[in-house]
Structures are given as structure tokens and as C-alpha cells.
Design an enzyme around this catalytic site. Structure first.
Site, PDB file in Angstrom:
ATOM      1  N   LYS A  78       0.855  -1.197   0.000  1.00 44.33           N
ATOM      2  CA  LYS A  78       0.000   0.000   0.000  1.00 44.33           C
ATOM      3  C   LYS A  78       0.888   1.243   0.000  1.00 44.33           C
ATOM      4  O   LYS A  78       1.879   1.293   0.746  1.00 44.33           O
ATOM      5  CB  LYS A  78      -0.902  -0.016   1.235  1.00 44.33           C
ATOM      6  CG  LYS A  78      -1.920   1.122   1.280  1.00 44.33           C
ATOM      7  CD  LYS A  78      -2.783   1.032   2.540  1.00 44.33           C
ATOM      8  CE  LYS A  78      -3.871   2.089   2.568  1.00 44.33           C
ATOM      9  NZ  LYS A  78      -4.689   2.036   3.794  1.00 44.33           N
ATOM     10  N   SER A 153      -9.635   1.871   2.818  1.00 42.23           N
ATOM     11  CA  SER A 153      -8.804   2.643   1.932  1.00 42.23           C
ATOM     12  C   SER A 153      -7.737   1.816   1.208  1.00 42.23           C
ATOM     13  O   SER A 153      -7.165   2.288   0.218  1.00 42.23           O
ATOM     14  CB  SER A 153      -8.091   3.750   2.728  1.00 42.23           C
ATOM     15  OG  SER A 153      -7.230   3.180   3.696  1.00 42.23           O
ATOM     16  N   SER A 177      -9.814  -0.323   7.097  1.00 37.15           N
ATOM     17  CA  SER A 177      -9.221  -0.259   5.757  1.00 37.15           C
ATOM     18  C   SER A 177      -8.497  -1.497   5.273  1.00 37.15           C
ATOM     19  O   SER A 177      -8.102  -1.546   4.103  1.00 37.15           O
ATOM     20  CB  SER A 177      -8.261   0.916   5.667  1.00 37.15           C
ATOM     21  OG  SER A 177      -8.978   2.088   5.448  1.00 37.15           O
TER      22      SER A 177
HETATM   23  N1  GLN Z   1     -13.073   4.340   6.156  1.00 33.04           N
HETATM   24  C1  GLN Z   1     -12.517   4.814   7.384  1.00 33.04           C
HETATM   25  C2  GLN Z   1     -12.108   6.255   7.229  1.00 33.04           C
HETATM   26  O1  GLN Z   1     -12.307   6.790   6.182  1.00 33.04           O
HETATM   27  C3  GLN Z   1     -11.335   3.967   7.788  1.00 33.04           C
HETATM   28  C4  GLN Z   1     -10.140   4.249   6.982  1.00 33.04           C
HETATM   29  C5  GLN Z   1      -8.952   3.448   7.407  1.00 33.04           C
HETATM   30  O2  GLN Z   1      -9.060   2.450   8.103  1.00 33.04           O
HETATM   31  N2  GLN Z   1      -7.787   3.951   7.043  1.00 33.04           N
HETATM   32  O3  GLN Z   1     -11.608   6.856   8.144  1.00 33.04           O
END
Ligand code: GLN
Length: 496
Positions: A78, A153, A177
Site C-alpha cells: 500500500k 482505503s 481499511s
Molecule cells: N473508512 C474509514 C475512514 O475513512 C477507515 C479508513 C482506514 O481504516 N484507514 O476513516
């Protein structure tokens, strides 16, 4: 080689038996990456760099040298993790030209284990999002249905494994994410306990919630990669000095006891009936394998989303303050006054304002503003400090539940993969994607998502297993009971 059937564990066996070479494997994956470029999985992939690493490992293998546990296996990364000298963008225009001068600890460990770093994967900007649509580099497509999002994400990493562009990938999970994209792409993903894996070199979103973790097709692969990245790191004071079990070696041992808790609050409104049915079926699989199941309650879970959307933006507003064009991040070329009153500001302040205005996308700006507000004098008590108290109550709920059962079985995502564009204009709808994952980060406990079905229209469904902090070994063993009894983890999208 049929890459759509490959797992990391299987690949290692073939490499060790001399049936293939790492160069051949990397060439195969590069060829697939070329053919499947439309999925927009990688933001950066340098074929020569990957092949060069493969040649080194092949040479060592031929020479009979001692090899690390991932020798010759490609791992997609990532783009939130620093790799020395390589572009690391965090899905943002802000870091378009950033090349870190050092490796994240997890990257250094992968290198030491002999893994081939196979590209940087697309992600929501600064890991803020649930669909990979907030990336400055365009959305990643779900390999099961290219009109749909892969989740986020870490959508690029999940799609990379699902589309067999790499057998393993690393992601990061602040509120879901890793687990949510794993589910929506039909693969397995683990968010380890807070402190299990070093965050050094992980570009920070919300430091008290962020954790790096593995994606793979099955639990053997997850256990293998977790074993490589887990453990104390003097460069991250929040990494914990707890022993790292040999997760892969103990995976097939039966769990000590098999008491499974079903969280009352997580089976109700908002949960797609097809997903609920798949989870209920998983419960039956466990019961047939001798598990006892019982309903437990997390009475404060319903405050998880509001508490998270104070704590995470508060930490993000502080972490992202460094990107102002002076040392870090995009620097605006034109910072002449843009609105009335700006002509009185010092040019340096105007430069910072213009750089941040140009460098960050809409979702990141929304979080920074929310967080700055929640932390501002006079409001911190009302918002931030309240959210911390709720966080504590959520943790206490989990502690109480784990007095009664060993693991909790819950959904990962309330729906299967949604359409590209469906939620991006509606932040609240997007935030609700993480309703089942967020409390885990607030409590610091591990969460594992494993495939457990397909919808009638052929989209993957996943379920989540949660365990007390640092109980990853038993968590994986418990999940393995399900994996052995089913074949959902072997399903692949029809993509060639
Ligand atoms: N979808 C959540 C957010 O937008 C979690 C994102 C993540 O785990 N990085 O904060």
C-alpha cells in the site's frame, strides 16, 4: 503457471523444489499487471526493480544460501508505507514527488525475509475513505465487477491479491481499511492488535488507531506474512514487546476452546439480508465443528462511528499539519492573494495556504477541518474528551464480552461492493461502511475478515472474527476451523 490458483505458501513450495524461479514468477505477475492495467491497482510498479530483486534471490537459492521465510515471493505494498528511494504518494497530490529517505520497519522486515517488493498500490488519499475513490490517481476497480469499488482505503492492495497480481499485500487499517476491502474483494485480511506491528515509516493518519496488516487468499498466507512483520521495534514506542508466536506453524492446532459470541447490536438494521444469511450459515458451520455460540452485547458499539469521527480527524488534523510545502509536500508555485484580506498575510503563510489548498483533496480537507474544530479551545471538552470517554466504554464492552467467549463473529461490511460513484458525494453513507470495523480500532483488538459467501449477483461476502488484544494466534486458529470446512477462500473472480 496458473497465477489465479497461486498462494504464497504454495509458491514457496514450488520455489524450494526448483519447479520455478522467482524471476519466472515475477515475469508472470508483471505480464498480468500489464494486461489488467485497467483495474488501476498500482500507482507505481517498476518491472526492472522487481526483476532485479528476483535475480538476487534466485542466485542465493541456487547457491544454497540460507533464505528468509518469504524468499522470492512478490508482495504488493500500500502506498502509505515508506520505501527508501521509491515514490510514496499516499494517494495524494500532496506527496506526488515524495521519495522517502528510509524504509518503514515492515518494509525492512520484508526485505530481510527475501520478499520481492512488487509495486505500490492505490489507496484513498491519506487512507481516508472506504472505496479508494478519494485517491488523486483515480479509483481502483473491483476485480469481481469492474463497475464497483474494491473497498478502501487499502483498495489497491485488496484488488491486487483478488486479481492475482501478487499473492500477498500489505495494507493499513485505521477504522476498517484492511478488513472492509478484503471482504469486498473476496480475500482474507487481518488488522493486528494495536502495537503488534511497527508503525515506523507508515505515513500517519490517526496514530492511536493505525495498524499495518496482511492481505492474502488464505490463513496460511496471512499467518506467514504476519509472522514476518510482527514484533517490537525500538523505532516505534507503541510497538509491544510481546513474544511473536510462529503463527504459520500453529495454525492447524485446534483452538483451546471454541466459544463464539454473536454481537446482538451487529445483527439488525442496515445489514443486508444476504450478508446476514451468510453469517448465520457460518455460525452453523462452527456449531457443526463443535463450537458453542452465545449472544453477547456491546452496548456502546452504536457510538463507535461518532467517536471515531472525532478521534480520527483530531489526530489527522495534527498529523497532516506538516504538509505545508516548506519541508514536506507539494509547494504551490503561485501564491498571490486569492481572496480579499490575503494581501496582508506574509508570503510564507500564503505559500502554505495555497500549497495545502492545491495538494489535498476534498475528503482530507473535510477531516482536517472537523479535527481542528473538535480540538479547538472551548470545544475540546465537548467533543474530543467526550469521544475518548466513549472509546474507553467501548473497550470495556469488549473486555466484558471476552470474559464470556473467546472470539466474536460479526459481519465485516453491511453491504457487498457498491457502485463507483454511489456514495462518494455522501460522506455519511460512506462513513457507515465501517460500522462493524471501527470499534475494533478504538479498542485496539485484532480483527480478521475471511470470505464466507457470494451474493446472488456473484459479489463476495466476508465475515469478521475478533479476539482480545494479542490473541492473534487463537484468532487465526479459530478462523482455520471455518476455512477447513468451506471453500469460499478458493473462489476467484473470472478475470484472466
Ligand atoms: N473508512 C474509514 C475512514 O475513512 C477507515 C479508513 C482506514 O481504516 N484507514 O476513516
Amino acid at each position: 503457471m496458473d497465477f489465479t490458483r497461486v498462494t504464497a505458501t504454495g509458491l514457496l513450495a514450488q520455489l524450494n523444489a526448483g519447479a520455478t524461479t522467482s524471476v519466472e514468477v515475477v515475469r508472470g505477475y508483471l505480464d498480468r499487471a500489464d494486461r489488467l492495467g485497467r483495474l488501476n491497482v498500482f500507482v507505481h510498479l517498476e518491472p526492472e526493480a522487481a526483476l532485479a530483486q528476483a535475480r538476487v534471490i534466485d542466485g542465493k537459492r541456487r547457491a544454497g544460501e540460507r533464505l528468509g521465510p518469504l524468499a522470492g515471493v512478490p508482495v504488493a505494498i500500500k502506498d502509505v508505507l515508506c520505501v527508501e528511494g521509491e515514490p510514496t504518494t499516499c494517494g495524494s497530490r500532496m506527496l506526488k514527488n515524495f521519495r522517502p529517505p528510509y524504509d518503514a520497519t515492515v518494509i525492512a522486515r520484508l526485505k530481510a525475509a527475501g520478499a520481492i517488493l512488487f509495486g505500490k498500490t492505490n489507496m484513498d488519499e491519506f487512507a481516508m475513505g472506504s472505496s479508494t475513490e478519494t485517491s488523486a490517481y483515480g479509483p481502483t476497480l473491483n476485480p469481481w465487477d469492474e463497475s464497483r469499488i474494491p473497498g478502501g482505503s487499502s483498495g489497491g492492495s485488496a484488488a491486487a491479491v483478488a486479481a492475482s497480481l501478487a499473492p500477498l499485500a500489505l495494507g493499513s487499517d485505521t477504522g476498517g481499511s484492511i478488513r472492509q476491502p478484503a471482504t469486498l474483494c473476496g480475500i482474507t485480511g487481518l488488522k493486528p492488535s494495536y502495537g503488534r506491528v511497527s508503525r515506523y515509516g507508515l505515513i500517519a493518519f490517526a496514530s492511536s488507531l493505525d495498524q499495518v496488516g496482511p492481505f492474502g487468499h488464505d490463513l496460511a498466507d496471512i499467518a506467514l506474512l504476519l509472522g514476518v512483520i510482527a514484533g517490537r521495534d525500538p523505532m516505534d514506542s507503541t510497538s509491544v514487546d510481546a513474544p511473536v508466536p510462529d503463527y504459520a506453524a500453529t495454525l492447524d492446532a485446534p483452538p483451546d476452546t471454541l466459544r463464539i459470541g454473536l454481537v446482538r447490536e451487529y445483527f439488525g438494521e442496515g445489514l443486508d439480508p444476504e450478508i446476514e444469511a451468510a453469517i448465520r450459515e457460518a455460525v452453523r458451520v462452527y456449531e457443526a465443528a463443535g463450537a458453542t455460540t452465545k449472544e453477547v452485547s456491546l452496548p456502546h458499539a452504536k457510538y463507535g462511528i461518532p467517536a471515531y469521527y472525532i478521534v480520527a480527524p483530531a489526530e489527522c488534523s495534527s498529523n497532516l499539519a506538516r504538509y505545508d510545502g516548506t519541508i514536506y509536500g507539494h509547494r504551490a508555485e503561485d501564491f498571490s492573494p486569492r481572496s480579499p484580506g490575503e494581501e496582508d498575510l506574509p508570503p510564507m503563510i500564503r505559500m502554505m495556504m495555497a500549497s495545502r489548498a492545491e495538494g489535498f483533496g476534498a475528503e482530507v480537507k473535510r477531516r482536517i477541518m472537523l479535527g481542528t474544530f473538535a480540538l479547538s479551545a472551548g470545544y475540546a471538552d465537548q467533543y474530543y474528551n467526550q469521544a475518548l470517554k466513549v472509546r474507553r466504554l467501548i473497550r470495556d464492552d469488549f473486555d466484558a464480552a471476552f470474559k464470556e467467549v473467546d472470539v466474536l463473529l460479526i459481519p465485516t461490511s453491511p453491504t457487498a461492493a457498491f457502485k463507483i460513484g454511489e456514495r462518494i458525494e455522501d460522506p455519511l453513507a460512506m462513513y457507515l461502511s465501517d460500522i462493524y470495523t471501527i470499534t475494533t480500532n478504538l479498542a485496539g483488538i485484532p480483527g480478521l475478515s475471511v470470505p464466507c459467501g457470494l451474493t446472488r449477483s456473484g459479489l463476495p461476502i466476508g465475515m469478521q472474527l475478533l479476539a482480545p488484544a494479542f490473541a492473534e494466534e487463537n484468532l487465526l486458529r479459530t478462523a482455520r476451523v471455518f476455512e477447513r470446512a468451506t471453500d469460499w477462500h478458493t473462489r476467484r473472480p473470472e478475470i484472466v
